[in-house]
Design an enzyme around this catalytic site. Structure first.
Site, PDB file in Angstrom:
ATOM      1  N   ARG A 211     -18.230  -4.316   6.619  1.00 28.17           N
ATOM      2  CA  ARG A 211     -18.762  -4.515   5.273  1.00 28.17           C
ATOM      3  C   ARG A 211     -20.222  -4.965   5.344  1.00 28.17           C
ATOM      4  O   ARG A 211     -21.057  -4.516   4.556  1.00 28.17           O
ATOM      5  CB  ARG A 211     -17.911  -5.547   4.509  1.00 28.17           C
ATOM      6  CG  ARG A 211     -16.590  -4.980   4.001  1.00 28.17           C
ATOM      7  CD  ARG A 211     -15.887  -5.945   3.058  1.00 28.17           C
ATOM      8  NE  ARG A 211     -15.286  -7.066   3.756  1.00 28.17           N
ATOM      9  CZ  ARG A 211     -13.986  -7.167   4.050  1.00 28.17           C
ATOM     10  NH1 ARG A 211     -13.139  -6.221   3.688  1.00 28.17           N
ATOM     11  NH2 ARG A 211     -13.529  -8.223   4.680  1.00 28.17           N
ATOM     12  N   PHE A 227     -10.915   3.592  -2.447  1.00 29.02           N
ATOM     13  CA  PHE A 227      -9.895   2.618  -2.013  1.00 29.02           C
ATOM     14  C   PHE A 227     -10.552   1.230  -1.923  1.00 29.02           C
ATOM     15  O   PHE A 227     -10.531   0.583  -0.894  1.00 29.02           O
ATOM     16  CB  PHE A 227      -9.280   3.003  -0.659  1.00 29.02           C
ATOM     17  CG  PHE A 227      -8.805   4.429  -0.570  1.00 29.02           C
ATOM     18  CD1 PHE A 227      -7.547   4.779  -1.037  1.00 29.02           C
ATOM     19  CD2 PHE A 227      -9.607   5.413  -0.016  1.00 29.02           C
ATOM     20  CE1 PHE A 227      -7.095   6.091  -0.947  1.00 29.02           C
ATOM     21  CE2 PHE A 227      -9.168   6.729   0.067  1.00 29.02           C
ATOM     22  CZ  PHE A 227      -7.903   7.075  -0.382  1.00 29.02           C
ATOM     23  N   SER A 250      -6.292   2.742  -7.021  1.00 29.50           N
ATOM     24  CA  SER A 250      -5.163   3.058  -7.900  1.00 29.50           C
ATOM     25  C   SER A 250      -4.487   1.798  -8.429  1.00 29.50           C
ATOM     26  O   SER A 250      -3.617   1.879  -9.290  1.00 29.50           O
ATOM     27  CB  SER A 250      -4.138   3.913  -7.150  1.00 29.50           C
ATOM     28  OG  SER A 250      -3.733   3.252  -5.983  1.00 29.50           O
ATOM     29  N   ASP A 300     -11.763   4.088   2.766  1.00 25.34           N
ATOM     30  CA  ASP A 300     -10.989   3.093   3.524  1.00 25.34           C
ATOM     31  C   ASP A 300      -9.557   3.076   2.998  1.00 25.34           C
ATOM     32  O   ASP A 300      -9.135   2.113   2.347  1.00 25.34           O
ATOM     33  CB  ASP A 300     -11.643   1.710   3.411  1.00 25.34           C
ATOM     34  CG  ASP A 300     -10.924   0.672   4.268  1.00 25.34           C
ATOM     35  OD1 ASP A 300     -10.260   1.063   5.251  1.00 25.34           O
ATOM     36  OD2 ASP A 300     -11.029  -0.532   3.952  1.00 25.34           O
ATOM     37  N   CYS A 340      -6.718   2.934   9.428  1.00 22.50           N
ATOM     38  CA  CYS A 340      -6.067   1.740   9.975  1.00 22.50           C
ATOM     39  C   CYS A 340      -4.668   2.106  10.481  1.00 22.50           C
ATOM     40  O   CYS A 340      -3.786   1.266  10.571  1.00 22.50           O
ATOM     41  CB  CYS A 340      -6.009   0.611   8.947  1.00 22.50           C
ATOM     42  SG  CYS A 340      -5.138   1.046   7.449  1.00 22.50           S
TER      43      CYS A 340
HETATM   44  N1  SAH Z   1     -11.772  -1.512   1.661  1.00 21.89           N
HETATM   45  C1  SAH Z   1     -10.943  -2.557   1.115  1.00 21.89           C
HETATM   46  C2  SAH Z   1      -9.505  -2.453   1.579  1.00 21.89           C
HETATM   47  C3  SAH Z   1      -8.805  -1.166   1.193  1.00 21.89           C
HETATM   48  S1  SAH Z   1      -7.059  -1.274   1.240  1.00 21.89           S
HETATM   49  C4  SAH Z   1     -11.566  -3.904   1.463  1.00 21.89           C
HETATM   50  O1  SAH Z   1     -12.582  -3.960   2.174  1.00 21.89           O
HETATM   51  O2  SAH Z   1     -11.050  -4.928   1.024  1.00 21.89           O
HETATM   52  C5  SAH Z   1      -6.527   0.214   0.561  1.00 21.89           C
HETATM   53  C6  SAH Z   1      -6.561   0.288  -0.972  1.00 21.89           C
HETATM   54  O3  SAH Z   1      -6.194   1.617  -1.323  1.00 21.89           O
HETATM   55  C7  SAH Z   1      -5.604  -0.606  -1.728  1.00 21.89           C
HETATM   56  O4  SAH Z   1      -6.335  -1.396  -2.611  1.00 21.89           O
HETATM   57  C8  SAH Z   1      -4.684   0.348  -2.511  1.00 21.89           C
HETATM   58  O5  SAH Z   1      -4.414  -0.128  -3.831  1.00 21.89           O
HETATM   59  C9  SAH Z   1      -5.515   1.583  -2.578  1.00 21.89           C
HETATM   60  N2  SAH Z   1      -4.829   2.881  -2.702  1.00 21.89           N
HETATM   61  C10 SAH Z   1      -3.728   3.310  -2.038  1.00 21.89           C
HETATM   62  N3  SAH Z   1      -3.477   4.604  -2.317  1.00 21.89           N
HETATM   63  C11 SAH Z   1      -4.445   5.009  -3.190  1.00 21.89           C
HETATM   64  C12 SAH Z   1      -4.761   6.244  -3.833  1.00 21.89           C
HETATM   65  N4  SAH Z   1      -4.032   7.337  -3.617  1.00 21.89           N
HETATM   66  N5  SAH Z   1      -5.834   6.291  -4.636  1.00 21.89           N
HETATM   67  C13 SAH Z   1      -6.583   5.189  -4.851  1.00 21.89           C
HETATM   68  N6  SAH Z   1      -6.351   4.005  -4.261  1.00 21.89           N
HETATM   69  C14 SAH Z   1      -5.293   3.909  -3.442  1.00 21.89           C
END
Ligand code: SAH
Length: 395
Positions: A211, A227, A250, A300, A340
């Site tokens: 980050r 995400f 989402s 991510d 991940c």
């Molecule tokens: N980059 C973030 C962590 C991401 S975790 C950080 O630094 O804190 C992954 C995220 O993807 C979660 O918040 C989850 O709600 C979201 N997610 C999962 N499937 C999804 C989809 N199909 N579309 C959008 N978001 C999604």
């Protein structure tokens, strides 16, 4: 004393200090042994190899606590292990003074199934194996004594517990459950962390350095953060001087906290941040139809492939978002793409990304390969512990 006797030849991985014993390697168990009990591991020839936690329901039938067969696994053992893990992190200047820090990272810290994350004066504990579950009290006490933290909160609600035959377990182990999200400072940005309802232990600490790196590259750029969860990358981009940041997730709850985070840092009304509740797979296509383009795209996603068995389907998903993310990038733009998934090794992830670039018709130069930060170390004897990988490419 109870012993777990291996089949002939199955001791070789233990010589290399690999901590897992699979069901197929076990000849038999002598003595009365219950879930999570400590057993002495013996080769077929009768050589004692160490001490392990027995997990009768799991295909990982035992996990090594120690490769010293004379080691006693008791409260003092966990105190020692936790103190060592914390001391290793204190020895690293970049980790000193971090509000949000992983204190114990499972196998890499010699404590299979144990994860402990500190947020200020709260430690969040995740116990993912029968052995770890059995020693809950000892581990919580050790964390309290070693860190001086006033609150230990358990978040053992991961799916993997089902494989161990363990039900979910959440709640305070010391002190009270926090009524409000906690606040941490990371790379100069304040984040609210909901340790009770949030994902994992509340925050994705493994991306701390990534980050920061993204923040450094954000100045003057139009950023798309896919995400976004509670805005981890988005807020670093805003701090780094991004021209605009569009964030997609989402989860309405995650976005609500993300917006609070933006407000907490004074970016509620500066007009640069836009948050959309959306499915990234379709949103990337919609953005193209809208004619949008960006200078920096972050992908991510959640874990698409928990194990190698899910790799093929996951590969298609990673490729789809990389392909559509790349199509939204302006010439010279940057792609940050992460996986991940333990089931997707780095070389495969690179191939997937290369395939996406080819299909998108762009040439991508790899600037960096990224991983989790040093508070999430990987034991060289346990490469399975390496899960987070990232690629930074320039088109
Ligand atoms: N980059 C973030 C962590 C991401 S975790 C950080 O630094 O804190 C992954 C995220 O993807 C979660 O918040 C989850 O709600 C979201 N997610 C999962 N499937 C999804 C989809 N199909 N579309 C959008 N978001 C999604």
């Amino acid at each position: 004393m109870t012993s777990l006797i291996l089949k002939p030849g199955k001791e070789k991985s233990l010589w290399r200090h690999h901590p897992w014993i699979f069901a197929g390697a076990v000849e038999r168990v002598d003595g009365r042994v219950r879930v999570g009990d400590t057993v002495t591991v013996m080769s077929a020839e009768g050589q004692a190899l160490g001490r392990a936690a027995f997990s009768p329901e799991s295909s990982i039938r035992a996990r090594m606590w120690s490769f010293d067969p004379a080691e006693t696994v008791d409260d003092a053992f966990f105190k020692r292990k936790v103190a060592q893990a914390v001391a290793r992190r204190e020895a690293l200047p970049e980790l000193r003074g971090q509000d949000g820090l992983r204190l114990v990272h499972g196998e890499a810290d010699g404590l299979p199934g144990v994860v402990a994350d500190r947020y200020g004066d709260t430690v969040v504990l995740q116990l993912g194996s029968a052995g770890a579950d059995k020693w809950r009290r000892a581990i919580a006490n050790a964390l309290a004594q070693v860190t001086g933290c006033a609150r230990i909160f358990e978040r053992s609600d991961m799916d993997v517990r089902a494989l161990e035959g363990l039900p979910p377990a959440t709640g305070p182990l010391l002190g009270e459950a926090p009524e409000e999200p906690l606040t941490i400072v990371e790379n100069g940005v304040q984040y609210l962390v909901d340790v009770v309802q949030g994902h994992k232990t509340g925050f994705y600490l493994d991306q701390r350095e990534n980050r920061r790196y993204l923040g450094e590259l954000s100045e003057g750029r139009d950023v798309l953060n896919c995400f976004c969860y509670t805005g981890g990358f988005s807020l670093q981009a805003l701090k780094g001087g991004a021209k605009s940041v569009l964030s997609l997730d989402s989860s309405a709850e995650a976005l609500a906290l993300a917006k609070k985070n933006a407000a907490l840092n004074g970016w509620a009304d500066d007009g640069r941040a836009e948050w959309r509740e959306a499915d990234v797979f379709s949103a990337l296509r919609t953005l193209r139809e809208e004619g949008r383009s960006f200078d920096l795209v972050v992908l991510d996603p959640p874990k698409f492939a928990p194990t190698a068995g899910h790799a093929e389907k996951a590969a298609r998903a990673y490729k789809d978002i990389a392909l559509n993310g790349l199509k939204l990038l302006r010439p010279g733009g940057l792609l940050f793409t992460y996986s991940c998934s333990g089931g997707i090794p780095m070389d495969l992830f690179r191939k997937i990304t290369a395939g996406a670039a080819w299909d998108a018709g762009v040439e991508v130069r790899l600037l960096r390969q990224l991983s989790a930060g040093p508070d999430h170390p990987v034991s060289l004897n346990f490469p399975e512990g390496e899960y987070l990988k990232g690629l930074v490419g320039q088109v």
